[in-house]
Design a protein around this motif. Structure first.
Motif, PDB file in Angstrom:
ATOM      1  N   THR A 115       0.832  -1.210   0.000  1.00 47.96           N
ATOM      2  CA  THR A 115       0.000   0.000   0.000  1.00 47.96           C
ATOM      3  C   THR A 115       0.864   1.257   0.000  1.00 47.96           C
ATOM      4  OG1 THR A 115      -0.151  -0.072   2.427  1.00 47.96           O
ATOM      5  CG2 THR A 115      -1.924  -1.138   1.172  1.00 47.96           C
ATOM      6  N   HIS A 153       1.411  -5.500  11.929  1.00 43.52           N
ATOM      7  CA  HIS A 153       1.652  -6.365  10.769  1.00 43.52           C
ATOM      8  C   HIS A 153       2.205  -7.700  11.239  1.00 43.52           C
ATOM      9  CE1 HIS A 153       1.534  -2.240   9.355  1.00 43.52           C
ATOM     10  NE2 HIS A 153       1.339  -2.667   8.116  1.00 43.52           N
ATOM     11  N   VAL A 161      -9.957  -4.952  12.409  1.00 46.92           N
ATOM     12  CA  VAL A 161      -9.983  -4.519  13.812  1.00 46.92           C
ATOM     13  C   VAL A 161     -10.808  -5.547  14.585  1.00 46.92           C
ATOM     14  CG1 VAL A 161     -10.758  -2.748  15.445  1.00 46.92           C
ATOM     15  CG2 VAL A 161      -9.637  -2.084  13.309  1.00 46.92           C
ATOM     16  N   LEU A 184      -6.961   0.672  23.805  1.00 45.98           N
ATOM     17  CA  LEU A 184      -8.230   0.019  23.460  1.00 45.98           C
ATOM     18  C   LEU A 184      -8.150  -1.488  23.668  1.00 45.98           C
ATOM     19  CD1 LEU A 184      -8.936   1.899  20.101  1.00 45.98           C
ATOM     20  CD2 LEU A 184     -10.214   2.160  22.234  1.00 45.98           C
ATOM     21  N   ALA A 204      -5.855  -3.584  15.570  1.00 41.69           N
ATOM     22  CA  ALA A 204      -5.905  -3.548  14.101  1.00 41.69           C
ATOM     23  C   ALA A 204      -4.729  -4.366  13.590  1.00 41.69           C
ATOM     24  CB  ALA A 204      -5.827  -2.112  13.597  1.00 41.69           C
ATOM     25  N   GLY A 206      -8.479   8.559  13.220  1.00 39.78           N
ATOM     26  CA  GLY A 206      -7.862   8.375  14.525  1.00 39.78           C
ATOM     27  C   GLY A 206      -8.840   8.438  15.683  1.00 39.78           C
TER      28      GLY A 206
HETATM   29  O1  TXA Z   1      -1.822   0.366   4.385  1.00 41.40           O
HETATM   30  C1  TXA Z   1      -1.738   0.531   5.590  1.00 41.40           C
HETATM   31  O2  TXA Z   1      -2.602   0.141   6.374  1.00 41.40           O
HETATM   32  C2  TXA Z   1      -0.463   1.198   6.124  1.00 41.40           C
HETATM   33  C3  TXA Z   1       0.721   0.310   5.786  1.00 41.40           C
HETATM   34  C4  TXA Z   1       2.022   0.854   6.323  1.00 41.40           C
HETATM   35  O3  TXA Z   1       0.476  -0.991   6.250  1.00 41.40           O
HETATM   36  N1  TXA Z   1      -0.548   1.406   7.531  1.00 41.40           N
HETATM   37  C5  TXA Z   1      -1.356   2.345   8.092  1.00 41.40           C
HETATM   38  O4  TXA Z   1      -1.277   2.320   9.465  1.00 41.40           O
HETATM   39  O5  TXA Z   1      -2.071   3.085   7.474  1.00 41.40           O
HETATM   40  P1  TXA Z   1      -1.813   3.388  10.452  1.00 41.40           P
HETATM   41  O6  TXA Z   1      -1.213   2.941  11.768  1.00 41.40           O
HETATM   42  O7  TXA Z   1      -1.508   4.773  10.010  1.00 41.40           O
HETATM   43  O8  TXA Z   1      -3.357   3.190  10.507  1.00 41.40           O
HETATM   44  C6  TXA Z   1      -3.949   3.476  11.746  1.00 41.40           C
HETATM   45  C7  TXA Z   1      -5.423   3.589  11.650  1.00 41.40           C
HETATM   46  C8  TXA Z   1      -5.957   4.502  12.741  1.00 41.40           C
HETATM   47  O9  TXA Z   1      -5.958   5.836  12.361  1.00 41.40           O
HETATM   48  C9  TXA Z   1      -7.331   3.953  12.913  1.00 41.40           C
HETATM   49  O10 TXA Z   1      -8.126   4.459  11.893  1.00 41.40           O
HETATM   50  C10 TXA Z   1      -7.178   2.483  12.658  1.00 41.40           C
HETATM   51  O11 TXA Z   1      -5.979   2.315  11.968  1.00 41.40           O
HETATM   52  N2  TXA Z   1      -7.105   1.694  13.887  1.00 41.40           N
HETATM   53  C11 TXA Z   1      -6.022   1.100  14.431  1.00 41.40           C
HETATM   54  N3  TXA Z   1      -6.341   0.440  15.544  1.00 41.40           N
HETATM   55  C12 TXA Z   1      -7.664   0.592  15.704  1.00 41.40           C
HETATM   56  C13 TXA Z   1      -8.602   0.136  16.680  1.00 41.40           C
HETATM   57  N4  TXA Z   1      -8.230  -0.645  17.698  1.00 41.40           N
HETATM   58  N5  TXA Z   1      -9.882   0.516  16.529  1.00 41.40           N
HETATM   59  C14 TXA Z   1     -10.259   1.290  15.498  1.00 41.40           C
HETATM   60  N6  TXA Z   1      -9.432   1.734  14.537  1.00 41.40           N
HETATM   61  C15 TXA Z   1      -8.160   1.404  14.645  1.00 41.40           C
END
Ligand code: TXA
Ligand code: MG
Length: 318
Positions: free
Chosen positions: A39, A71, A103, A120, A124, A228
């Protein structure tokens, strides 16, 4: 170490055996490395090491703590961290490895740093379809937390050049495997309490998820403006008083630097250490006998801004 301001030399290594070995050494040492996925380029660190995860935030200069994506190499590794219902099972079977993040309820004892999940009870998780990220997962043997490898506020990186444009001098290493295939972040689907919801649109269309499962797939829900803020961050159940320099009756005091409390974010006054401890400290305070929580002032420099953003949210009555 005040990681946020220190300028370091960023090396760019081509994807290959030597590059991955060097990247794995940085991660084993508690550092973070930019590495391509299908991605976008991610900024990866050991998801079980809270200091290492705080280092991701320090490098990105994020003003707040969003939960991060973990990951893992395959479905079996994901199963050690999260609980899969039938829908999650079907989605993993159809779209992993690939640009789909699930998630899910986190497993007890998963060992993931609380800064990764922002406290939480859910996690994810995704199995990436890129040789470089897969090689790094194999070489480290760790689940890797990785948000996009760009400074906060700049665009997502789809080439090593983009990473350097915003993070040169702030991270030790980028692994260059050319442009990414998909170019946008993964689709995020939550499978919680028997409901399937799309939290972030991405390369896998919502319609494909709905068709596979034979159910309607809702969106993130009302009142959610930014990814977020989804599913509400962990918030303590007790009133929170900020900028406390002493403990008042009925309070559990979380200290910082010179303010000694029942617990401390960092006795040395180190904001990176404080970020690494933040959510654990809030959980401990929430579970304590005291009826209120007080938190010592945290300076606003470096990760302090993100800590203060989170604390201000924690202090807003539910
Ligand atoms: O393509 C992708 O997903 C990229 C590549 C590097 O793998 N990664 C990415 O990660 O976009 P990141 O950490 O920026 O995405 C985080 C988002 C948060 O803003 C939220 O929307 C969602 O993932 N998220 C993570 N944990 C969550 C949880 N426990 N509940 C709800 N949303 C969560
Ligand atoms: Mg991003």
């Amino acid at each position: 170490m005040t990681a946020s301001n220190a300028s370091i030399t960023t090396v760019s290594l081509p994807y290959g055996t030597a590059g991955i070995a060097a990247a794995a050494a940085v991660i084993a040492d508690g550092g973070c490395v930019a590495v391509p996925t299908e991605t976008v380029y991610g900024l990866a660190a050991d998801a079980t090491d809270s200091r290492a995860v705080a280092g991701i935030y320090a490098a990105k200069g994020r003003p707040g703590f969003n939960p991060l994506i973990v990951h893992v190499p395959d479905r079996a590794a994901a199963g050690a961290l999260a609980v899969f219902d039938a829908a999650a099972e079907a989605l993993a079977g159809a779209f992993w490895p690939g640009p789909l993040t699930l998630v899910l309820p986190m497993r007890e004892g998963a060992g993931i740093a609380s800064l990764v999940t922002a406290g939480l009870p859910t996690i994810a998780i995704r199995v990436p379809a890129h040789d470089a990220m897969q090689a790094l997962l194999a070489a480290t043997g760790r689940p890797l937390a990785a948000p996009s490898a760009n400074a906060s506020g700049s665009i997502s990186p789809t080439r090593a050049d983009h990473v350097l444009r915003s993070l040169d001098g702030r991270i030790p290493m980028v692994i260059d495997a050319g442009p990414t295939a998909r170019g946008i972040e993964s689709t995020i689907i939550a499978c919680i309490d028997g409901q399937v919801r799309e939290l972030r649109p991405g390369p896998i269309p919502r319609a494909a998820v709905a068709e596979l499962l034979g159910v309607a797939v809702g969106g993130a829900g009302p009142g959610i403006e930014a990814p977020g803020q989804l599913v509400s961050h962990y918030a303590p159940s007790k009133p929170v008083r900020l900028n406390a320099t002493d403990r008042q009756a009925g309070e559990w005091l979380i200290g910082f630097g010179p303010v000694q409390g029942d617990d401390t974010l960092s006795a040395q006054g180190d904001v990176v250490e404080a970020a690494a401890r933040l959510f654990d400290a809030l959980h401990v305070a929430d579970a304590a006998d005291a009826v209120r929580i007080a938190v010592a002032p945290v300076p606003d420099h470096g990760l302090g801004a993100a800590i203060n953003d989170r604390l201000r949210r924690a202090a807003v009555p539910a």
